[in-house]
Design a protein around this motif. Structure first.
Motif, short mmCIF file in Angstrom:
data_model
loop_
_atom_site.label_atom_id
_atom_site.label_comp_id
_atom_site.label_asym_id
_atom_site.label_seq_id
_atom_site.Cartn_x
_atom_site.Cartn_y
_atom_site.Cartn_z
N GLY A 280 -53.45 16.28 -52.85
CA GLY A 280 -52.96 15.87 -51.54
C GLY A 280 -52.83 16.95 -50.49
O GLY A 280 -51.90 16.94 -49.70
N GLU A 281 -53.80 17.86 -50.46
CA GLU A 281 -53.80 18.85 -49.36
C GLU A 281 -53.98 18.12 -48.03
O GLU A 281 -54.60 17.05 -47.97
CB GLU A 281 -54.95 19.85 -49.55
N PRO A 282 -53.48 18.71 -46.95
CA PRO A 282 -53.51 17.99 -45.67
C PRO A 282 -54.92 17.80 -45.12
O PRO A 282 -55.61 18.76 -44.78
CB PRO A 282 -52.67 18.88 -44.75
N ASP B 43 -47.99 28.66 -57.60
CA ASP B 43 -48.97 29.72 -57.32
C ASP B 43 -50.36 29.21 -56.93
O ASP B 43 -51.37 29.83 -57.28
CB ASP B 43 -49.10 30.67 -58.52
N GLU B 44 -50.40 28.12 -56.17
CA GLU B 44 -51.69 27.68 -55.64
C GLU B 44 -52.15 28.61 -54.54
O GLU B 44 -53.34 28.96 -54.43
CB GLU B 44 -51.57 26.24 -55.09
N GLU B 45 -51.19 29.03 -53.72
CA GLU B 45 -51.54 29.81 -52.52
C GLU B 45 -52.03 31.21 -52.84
O GLU B 45 -52.52 31.91 -51.97
CB GLU B 45 -50.33 29.88 -51.57
N VAL B 46 -51.85 31.64 -54.07
CA VAL B 46 -52.30 32.99 -54.44
C VAL B 46 -53.47 32.92 -55.42
O VAL B 46 -53.69 33.84 -56.21
CB VAL B 46 -51.13 33.84 -55.00
N GLY C 168 -50.05 18.03 -56.46
CA GLY C 168 -49.60 18.82 -55.32
C GLY C 168 -49.08 20.16 -55.78
O GLY C 168 -48.58 20.29 -56.90
N HIS C 169 -49.20 21.19 -54.95
CA HIS C 169 -48.58 22.46 -55.32
C HIS C 169 -47.19 22.56 -54.70
O HIS C 169 -46.91 21.91 -53.69
CB HIS C 169 -49.46 23.67 -54.95
N THR C 170 -46.34 23.35 -55.34
CA THR C 170 -44.95 23.48 -54.89
C THR C 170 -44.71 24.77 -54.11
O THR C 170 -43.66 24.91 -53.49
CB THR C 170 -43.98 23.46 -56.08
N ALA D 47 -46.51 20.48 -44.04
CA ALA D 47 -47.88 19.96 -44.14
C ALA D 47 -48.56 20.43 -45.44
O ALA D 47 -49.28 19.65 -46.06
CB ALA D 47 -48.70 20.42 -42.92
N ASP D 48 -48.34 21.65 -45.80
CA ASP D 48 -49.08 22.28 -46.93
C ASP D 48 -48.10 22.73 -47.99
O ASP D 48 -47.68 23.86 -47.97
CB ASP D 48 -49.89 23.46 -46.39
N MET D 49 -47.76 21.87 -48.99
CA MET D 49 -48.08 20.47 -48.98
C MET D 49 -46.95 19.66 -49.59
O MET D 49 -47.13 18.77 -50.40
CB MET D 49 -49.41 20.21 -49.75
N LYS D 50 -45.73 20.07 -49.18
CA LYS D 50 -44.55 19.36 -49.69
C LYS D 50 -44.46 17.95 -49.11
O LYS D 50 -43.78 17.09 -49.69
CB LYS D 50 -43.30 20.17 -49.39
ZN LIG Z 1 -52.07 23.81 -49.89
#
Ligand SMILES: [Zn+2]
Length: 386
Positions: free
Chosen positions: A164-166, A136-139, A72-74, A104-107
């Protein structure tokens, strides 16, 4: 199985850290380390080069045999300019839903994994479960690259990875590859009344953008198809452009950004090469004939490989069996799963919540989704005991 109340408590703590990608995630990572310490679970920090962020990796069970990664990303996307009904960094429960940035995304998935730790320790595992939390997944899926590299160095060879992305707990076996570029067009300025003596950077940029659009249209008309995607073909798109200062000045600079999102049947690098070749072979000779200093440069901004896990892969079969589903899907959004897969780790995307909620004001996750994910992890743990 972890009680959902425990998952919610952990989710509240995780949402409380403003881990927008531009910020450090170290406070959250320290919280997770402290949590793992309470159970005696060893963990490894994989810091970013600047030291302001880190991935975290932990293994429960026998590290010397192949197991499964829960990834999962933080980080979360910004709340800037969004109208939230409540504080986005304070988890709020209303009507069976939990509201908060990253819920949801993604804690939500991260919290499910952490809540499962006592179960993972309750009885010996025959196969290990690895927890992988990235930054830094979102970037552009930045952080996880070092995490994957450190797995390779440590010779960790998992049988599979669950990202585990939604997806509302649906098994996702594919997503498109992406490449984005920043293009800088350099021309020569002059008074607009003498336009032919200059090289109009805005006009050359426009020709290049038209070329990109033509490639998009060709792919839409007669390109390869993958019917599992909502948009079943590769796409190209220009999203940002800057150029010019005044109408009576021929602009000497224009920059723009474009991207490709490709299905597995298309080679994204070939498509990028086609754009670059047009700039090099068609536009630059014309430009240089007027002004030798002019030209076009391309800078790769971000990208990630596509995911194309065969439906027959063991990890896909396992995930489907554990969630009692026969079906699988492909999704429009990119994930870290493509990078795990590129490193030789068969990967599936499956997680609680829906991507429709992600990145928006009043992002939420349904408590029922967390419970579904908890049940899935419970069965995965059971599988790893045998
Ligand atoms: Zn995500």
């Amino acid at each position: 199985m972890a009680p959902v109340e425990k998952t919610i408590e952990i989710l509240a703590a995780l949402v409380g850290f403003d881990t927008t990608s531009r910020n450090s995630n170290l406070a959250l990572i320290a919280w997770v380390e402290n949590y793992l310490d309470r159970f005696g679970v060893p963990h490894l920090r994989i810091p970013d080069p600047a030291g302001g962020k880190a991935n975290l990796f932990a293994t429960i069970g026998p590290a010397e045999v192949p197991g499964y990664i829960l990834s999962g990303h933080t980080d979360v996307v910004p709340v800037d300019g969004q109208a939230w009904s409540t504080d986005p960094f304070r988890l709020a429960e209303r009507g069976g839903r939990l509201y908060g940035r990253g819920a949801a995304d993604m804690k939500g998935f991260d919290a499910c994994c952490l809540a499962a730790v006592p179960d993972l320790l309750a009885r010996p595992l025959a196969r290990p479960i690895h927890l992988a939390f990235s930054y830094d997944e979102e970037v552009g899926c930045i952080g996880v690259r070092d995490l994957i590299a450190s797995l390779k160095r440590a010779n960790v060879r998992p049988s599979g990875c669950v990202v585990g992305e939604p997806t509302e707990m649906k098994a996702v076996i594919g997503h498109k590859a992406k490449r984005s570029f920043l293009v800088a067009v350099r021309g020569r300025t002059c008074h607009s009344s003498l336009a032919p003596q200059g090289v109009n950077a805005v006009e050359y940029a426009a020709r290049l953008i038209t070329k990109i659009r033509a490639i998009n249209d060709r792919l839409a008309r007669q390109g390869a198809r993958d019917p599992l995607y909502d948009v079943p073909h590769t796409t190209a798109h220009t999203g940002v452009i800057h150029g010019g200062t005044a109408l009576n000045i021929v602009p000497d600079a224009c920059t723009f950004e474009f991207e490709f999102r490709a299905i597995a049947a298309d080679d994204i690098d070939d498509l990028a090469d086609e754009v670059m070749a047009y700039a090099r072979d068609d536009l630059e000779p014309e430009m240089i004939a007027v002004a030798p200093e002019s030209g076009v440069t391309f800078e790769l901004r971000s990208g990630f490989p596509g995911l194309e896990t065969p439906a027959s892969a063991d990890v896909v079969q396992l995930v489907k069996a554990l969630t009692d589903q026969d079906d699988h899907a492909k999704v429009a959004f990119g994930t870290e799963a493509g990078l795990f897969a590129a490193a030789g780790i068969p990967s599936v995307v499956i997680g609680p919540g829906t991507i429709d909620q992600a990145h928006k004001a009043d992002e939420f996750i349904a408590i029922a989704e967390l419970a579904k994910c908890g049940a899935f992890l419970d069965r995965l743990v059971e599988h790893c005991r045998s």
